[in-house]
Enzyme design. Structure first.
Site, PDB file in Angstrom:
ATOM      1  N   ARG A 175       0.825  -1.216   0.000  1.00 31.99           N
ATOM      2  CA  ARG A 175       0.000   0.000   0.000  1.00 31.99           C
ATOM      3  C   ARG A 175       0.855   1.261   0.000  1.00 31.99           C
ATOM      4  NH1 ARG A 175      -5.132  -0.130   3.035  1.00 31.99           N
ATOM      5  NH2 ARG A 175      -4.522   1.728   4.158  1.00 31.99           N
ATOM      6  N   ARG A 179       9.260   6.001  -3.758  1.00 33.56           N
ATOM      7  CA  ARG A 179       9.531   6.821  -4.951  1.00 33.56           C
ATOM      8  C   ARG A 179      10.859   7.566  -4.877  1.00 33.56           C
ATOM      9  NH1 ARG A 179       5.231  10.345  -2.338  1.00 33.56           N
ATOM     10  NH2 ARG A 179       3.495   9.198  -3.233  1.00 33.56           N
ATOM     11  N   ARG A 252      -7.619  -6.816  14.258  1.00 35.34           N
ATOM     12  CA  ARG A 252      -6.767  -6.073  15.172  1.00 35.34           C
ATOM     13  C   ARG A 252      -7.607  -4.939  15.722  1.00 35.34           C
ATOM     14  NH1 ARG A 252      -3.142  -7.524  18.099  1.00 35.34           N
ATOM     15  NH2 ARG A 252      -1.936  -5.587  18.091  1.00 35.34           N
ATOM     16  N   ARG A 283       1.390   5.587  16.839  1.00 33.37           N
ATOM     17  CA  ARG A 283       1.477   6.957  16.332  1.00 33.37           C
ATOM     18  C   ARG A 283       0.787   7.937  17.263  1.00 33.37           C
ATOM     19  NH1 ARG A 283      -1.783   5.297  10.825  1.00 33.37           N
ATOM     20  NH2 ARG A 283      -3.598   4.398  11.840  1.00 33.37           N
ATOM     21  N   GLU A 303      -2.167   6.355  19.669  1.00 35.48           N
ATOM     22  CA  GLU A 303      -2.880   5.186  19.148  1.00 35.48           C
ATOM     23  C   GLU A 303      -2.103   3.921  19.510  1.00 35.48           C
ATOM     24  OE1 GLU A 303      -4.506   5.921  15.179  1.00 35.48           O
ATOM     25  OE2 GLU A 303      -4.033   3.844  14.706  1.00 35.48           O
ATOM     26  N   TYR A 351      -9.995  -4.771   3.964  1.00 37.23           N
ATOM     27  CA  TYR A 351      -9.249  -3.600   4.402  1.00 37.23           C
ATOM     28  C   TYR A 351      -9.593  -2.440   3.452  1.00 37.23           C
ATOM     29  CZ  TYR A 351      -4.838  -1.601   6.359  1.00 37.23           C
ATOM     30  OH  TYR A 351      -3.883  -0.853   7.000  1.00 37.23           O
ATOM     31  N   ASP A 353     -10.589   1.296   2.100  1.00 37.06           N
ATOM     32  CA  ASP A 353     -10.527   2.723   2.389  1.00 37.06           C
ATOM     33  C   ASP A 353     -11.908   3.312   2.119  1.00 37.06           C
ATOM     34  OD1 ASP A 353      -7.903   3.154   3.211  1.00 37.06           O
ATOM     35  OD2 ASP A 353      -7.158   3.126   1.153  1.00 37.06           O
TER      36      ASP A 353
HETATM   37  P1  FAD Z   1     -18.168   1.259   9.629  1.00 37.18           P
HETATM   38  O1  FAD Z   1     -17.710   2.666   9.656  1.00 37.18           O
HETATM   39  O2  FAD Z   1     -17.573   0.328  10.600  1.00 37.18           O
HETATM   40  O3  FAD Z   1     -19.761   1.274   9.844  1.00 37.18           O
HETATM   41  C1  FAD Z   1     -20.489   0.141  10.232  1.00 37.18           C
HETATM   42  C2  FAD Z   1     -21.515   0.595  11.269  1.00 37.18           C
HETATM   43  O4  FAD Z   1     -22.394  -0.485  11.568  1.00 37.18           O
HETATM   44  C3  FAD Z   1     -20.882   1.021  12.585  1.00 37.18           C
HETATM   45  O5  FAD Z   1     -21.266   2.333  12.913  1.00 37.18           O
HETATM   46  C4  FAD Z   1     -21.390  -0.005  13.579  1.00 37.18           C
HETATM   47  O6  FAD Z   1     -21.600   0.524  14.871  1.00 37.18           O
HETATM   48  C5  FAD Z   1     -22.697  -0.442  12.939  1.00 37.18           C
HETATM   49  N1  FAD Z   1     -23.144  -1.787  13.349  1.00 37.18           N
HETATM   50  C6  FAD Z   1     -22.399  -2.929  13.311  1.00 37.18           C
HETATM   51  N2  FAD Z   1     -23.129  -3.952  13.790  1.00 37.18           N
HETATM   52  C7  FAD Z   1     -24.341  -3.459  14.112  1.00 37.18           C
HETATM   53  C8  FAD Z   1     -25.502  -4.035  14.688  1.00 37.18           C
HETATM   54  N3  FAD Z   1     -25.548  -5.320  15.021  1.00 37.18           N
HETATM   55  N4  FAD Z   1     -26.578  -3.239  14.898  1.00 37.18           N
HETATM   56  C9  FAD Z   1     -26.527  -1.901  14.595  1.00 37.18           C
HETATM   57  N5  FAD Z   1     -25.448  -1.317  14.074  1.00 37.18           N
HETATM   58  C10 FAD Z   1     -24.365  -2.076  13.835  1.00 37.18           C
HETATM   59  N6  FAD Z   1      -9.924   5.049   5.067  1.00 37.18           N
HETATM   60  C11 FAD Z   1      -9.469   6.054   4.271  1.00 37.18           C
HETATM   61  O7  FAD Z   1      -9.942   6.187   3.134  1.00 37.18           O
HETATM   62  N7  FAD Z   1      -8.496   6.917   4.711  1.00 37.18           N
HETATM   63  C12 FAD Z   1      -7.936   6.827   5.947  1.00 37.18           C
HETATM   64  O8  FAD Z   1      -7.065   7.620   6.300  1.00 37.18           O
HETATM   65  C13 FAD Z   1      -8.403   5.776   6.801  1.00 37.18           C
HETATM   66  N8  FAD Z   1      -7.888   5.640   8.040  1.00 37.18           N
HETATM   67  C14 FAD Z   1      -8.343   4.648   8.852  1.00 37.18           C
HETATM   68  C15 FAD Z   1      -7.813   4.560  10.138  1.00 37.18           C
HETATM   69  C16 FAD Z   1      -8.255   3.573  10.988  1.00 37.18           C
HETATM   70  C17 FAD Z   1      -7.686   3.497  12.370  1.00 37.18           C
HETATM   71  C18 FAD Z   1      -9.235   2.644  10.539  1.00 37.18           C
HETATM   72  C19 FAD Z   1      -9.710   1.549  11.446  1.00 37.18           C
HETATM   73  C20 FAD Z   1      -9.767   2.726   9.277  1.00 37.18           C
HETATM   74  C21 FAD Z   1      -9.339   3.727   8.405  1.00 37.18           C
HETATM   75  N9  FAD Z   1      -9.896   3.893   7.137  1.00 37.18           N
HETATM   76  C22 FAD Z   1      -9.419   4.895   6.320  1.00 37.18           C
HETATM   77  C23 FAD Z   1     -10.984   3.009   6.649  1.00 37.18           C
HETATM   78  C24 FAD Z   1     -12.393   3.596   6.891  1.00 37.18           C
HETATM   79  O9  FAD Z   1     -12.583   3.773   8.275  1.00 37.18           O
HETATM   80  C25 FAD Z   1     -13.441   2.629   6.334  1.00 37.18           C
HETATM   81  O10 FAD Z   1     -13.229   2.393   4.963  1.00 37.18           O
HETATM   82  C26 FAD Z   1     -14.911   3.100   6.483  1.00 37.18           C
HETATM   83  O11 FAD Z   1     -15.153   3.812   7.660  1.00 37.18           O
HETATM   84  C27 FAD Z   1     -15.811   1.876   6.432  1.00 37.18           C
HETATM   85  O12 FAD Z   1     -17.176   2.225   6.438  1.00 37.18           O
HETATM   86  P2  FAD Z   1     -18.268   1.083   6.711  1.00 37.18           P
HETATM   87  O13 FAD Z   1     -19.606   1.743   6.620  1.00 37.18           O
HETATM   88  O14 FAD Z   1     -18.006  -0.085   5.872  1.00 37.18           O
HETATM   89  O15 FAD Z   1     -17.974   0.591   8.205  1.00 37.18           O
HETATM   90  N1  UDP Z   2       3.896   0.751   7.925  1.00 35.56           N
HETATM   91  C1  UDP Z   2       5.160   0.709   8.441  1.00 35.56           C
HETATM   92  N2  UDP Z   2       5.708   1.845   8.969  1.00 35.56           N
HETATM   93  C2  UDP Z   2       5.045   3.020   9.001  1.00 35.56           C
HETATM   94  C3  UDP Z   2       3.747   3.070   8.453  1.00 35.56           C
HETATM   95  C4  UDP Z   2       3.190   1.916   7.930  1.00 35.56           C
HETATM   96  O1  UDP Z   2       5.786  -0.340   8.456  1.00 35.56           O
HETATM   97  O2  UDP Z   2       5.594   4.016   9.499  1.00 35.56           O
HETATM   98  C5  UDP Z   2       3.319  -0.507   7.380  1.00 35.56           C
HETATM   99  C6  UDP Z   2       2.529  -1.273   8.453  1.00 35.56           C
HETATM  100  O3  UDP Z   2       2.689  -2.650   8.222  1.00 35.56           O
HETATM  101  C7  UDP Z   2       1.104  -0.843   8.175  1.00 35.56           C
HETATM  102  C8  UDP Z   2       1.126  -0.796   6.639  1.00 35.56           C
HETATM  103  O4  UDP Z   2       2.424  -0.257   6.332  1.00 35.56           O
HETATM  104  O5  UDP Z   2       0.156  -1.754   8.667  1.00 35.56           O
HETATM  105  C9  UDP Z   2       0.051   0.065   6.036  1.00 35.56           C
HETATM  106  O6  UDP Z   2       0.138   1.350   6.588  1.00 35.56           O
HETATM  107  P1  UDP Z   2      -1.059   2.354   6.557  1.00 35.56           P
HETATM  108  O7  UDP Z   2      -0.580   3.676   7.037  1.00 35.56           O
HETATM  109  O8  UDP Z   2      -1.702   2.251   5.225  1.00 35.56           O
HETATM  110  O9  UDP Z   2      -2.088   1.748   7.574  1.00 35.56           O
HETATM  111  P2  UDP Z   2      -2.051   1.617   9.165  1.00 35.56           P
HETATM  112  O10 UDP Z   2      -2.019   0.145   9.351  1.00 35.56           O
HETATM  113  O11 UDP Z   2      -0.830   2.316   9.685  1.00 35.56           O
HETATM  114  O12 UDP Z   2      -3.325   2.288   9.558  1.00 35.56           O
END
Ligand code: FAD
Ligand code: UDP
Length: 368
Positions: A175, A179, A252, A283, A303, A351, A353
């Site tokens: 991911r 560069r 996780r 982080r 985090e 996984y 976005d």
């Molecule tokens: P969710 O947001 O999980 O929505 C599902 C909803 O269903 C939840 O609100 C939950 O409470 C509800 N639900 C589940 N079960 C039930 C039930 N039984 N009854 C009622 N409600 C229920 N994406 C990016 O593009 N850029 C980023 O920088 C980025 N950073 C991230 C960082 C982290 C730490 C994480 C974990 C994810 C990140 N993502 C990022 C991914 C992004 O969060 C997801 O792609 C997106 O939020 C998924 O939307 P969703 O609707 O599929 O799931």
């Molecule tokens: N990663 C890493 N070092 C960093 C940032 C990311 O090794 O400083 C690796 C790590 O395995 C991570 C993956 O790259 O799970 C994807 O990173 P990203 O930032 O996309 O997602 P994160 O898992 O950090 O939310």
């Protein structure tokens, strides 16, 4: 008694459920959305604290190369010009991410792409026998060699995933851009930014005119909710939906420690990664820098990666062979269900976005 009322019952007010509801309402369908949390927007939920939009479930930066998706999100509110460029802190020394000319200069003092390529070739030479990397460690060594792997990848990855890098799928590290330009942009996508008013406002606009009930868990009265609509869109966990009959899917989890500080600028960047294993968090996020905030105080989040257990949030699916095999069984079952459609990161165990989730939800509404 027939108490059918809605065309769609949508379980989960995250991005998938909200895009779906918005689009189906436009098509004249009726939707009821139920959400177990006390707020909408799922994991992209932001809350205004000290005048700062705080990303309550981890930092979220919107990025995509798909113009249709970019125009779509912008139709719900303006985006700022934020470009993610995290800093890595390894044993007190700072490096730019992703891996680019700035990083190579900081690691080895090389100043030109030619010098950098030569250095990396030297670093990689030992691993030339690995033609098909089987795991994240092999993949990282083949991409950039030992120094980058040991200083910037190994510690972070093993903390994040709670297991040795040789047990983590290779695709996860692919991911990250690699560069030979002085470009600290963490993403290769054409479009990037953060909603000026926060993600919650954006989702609120999507859900304008749609009935949402918060604090309701679908599983507590599945039958009742199913009877209220012709079709169900389920965005929760697929293994839970099927009573874990083929076993539990692994995730996780994360633990967030928040602090309001009496300083206007704590770390000078939105994201600083701590890439050594000895520091327990992965982080520190300083939320105001996502929106160029000038408030007197600042809000930071440490985090911590966390082992998943039943009462913890499921953040990252672990798409290794073992879990994938379990998921495939659930998916097979779900494809036979003509009442319930499964979508989003939990139901599809991917996984994803944000742009993937929007794309998937739009595709589904087009198909229907
Ligand atoms: P969710 O947001 O999980 O929505 C599902 C909803 O269903 C939840 O609100 C939950 O409470 C509800 N639900 C589940 N079960 C039930 C039930 N039984 N009854 C009622 N409600 C229920 N994406 C990016 O593009 N850029 C980023 O920088 C980025 N950073 C991230 C960082 C982290 C730490 C994480 C974990 C994810 C990140 N993502 C990022 C991914 C992004 O969060 C997801 O792609 C997106 O939020 C998924 O939307 P969703 O609707 O599929 O799931
Ligand atoms: N990663 C890493 N070092 C960093 C940032 C990311 O090794 O400083 C690796 C790590 O395995 C991570 C993956 O790259 O799970 C994807 O990173 P990203 O930032 O996309 O997602 P994160 O898992 O950090 O939310």
């Amino acid at each position: 008694m027939d108490n059918k009322k809605y065309d769609y019952l949508i379980v989960g007010a995250g991005l998938f459920g909200s895009v779906f509801a918005h689009e189906m309402k436009k098509k004249g369908k009726t939707c009821l959305l139920i959400e177990k949390r006390n707020h909408i927007a799922g994991n992209i939920f932001t809350e205004k604290i000290e005048g700062i939009n705080v990303h309550k479930y981890g930092a979220h930066i919107f990025h995509t190369s798909n113009k249709k998706i970019w125009d779509y999100v912008n139709s719900f509110g303006e985006f700022n010009r934020f470009t993610n460029s995290p800093i890595a802190n390894y044993k007190g020394k700072l490096y730019n991410l992703p891996f680019n000319m700035n990083t190579f200069y900081q690691l080895w003092g090389v100043k030109t792409p030619e010098e950098a390529k030569q250095k990396i070739e030297e670093q990689k030479a030992k691993y030339a026998h690995i033609t098909e990397p089987k795991n994240l460690e092999e993949q990282a060594l083949v991409l950039g060699g030992k120094d980058i792997y040991e200083k910037l990848i190994k510690g972070y990855t093993e903390k994040q995933w709670g297991r040795p890098a040789i047990e983590i799928p290779a695709f996860i590290i692919r991911r990250l851009p690699f560069r030979f330009t002085f470009d600290n942009n963490y993403f290769n996508d054409i479009y990037q930014g953060i909603p000026v008013e926060g993600y919650t406002k954006l989702v609120e606009k999507m859900l304008d005119g749609i009935e949402v009930i918060n604090n309701v868990n679908y599983f507590e009265d599945k039958q009742k909710w199913n009877n209220m609509a012709d079709k169900v869109i389920f965005t929760g966990k697929i293994d839970e939906f099927y009573n874990f009959q083929f076993g539990e899917l692994e995730y996780r989890s994360l633990h967030f420690e928040n602090e309001i500080l009496d300083t206007s600028n704590y770390q000078g960047n939105a994201v600083v990664n701590y890439t050594e294993k000895e520091i327990p968090y992965t982080r520190i996020i300083e939320h105001k820098h996502f929106e160029f905030g000038t408030q007197e105080k600042t809000y930071i989040t440490r985090e911590y990666p966390h082992e998943f257990s039943t009462n913890k949030e499921s953040y990252y699916p672990i798409n290794d062979d073992k879990n994938q095999a379990i998921f495939d069984k659930y998916q097979k079952l779900s494809l036979k269900d003509d009442k319930v459609i499964f979508g989003g990161r939990l139901a599809e165990y991917k996984y994803y976005d944000m742009h993937h989730v929007i794309d998937k939800a739009l595709q589904l509404t087009e198909k229907l």
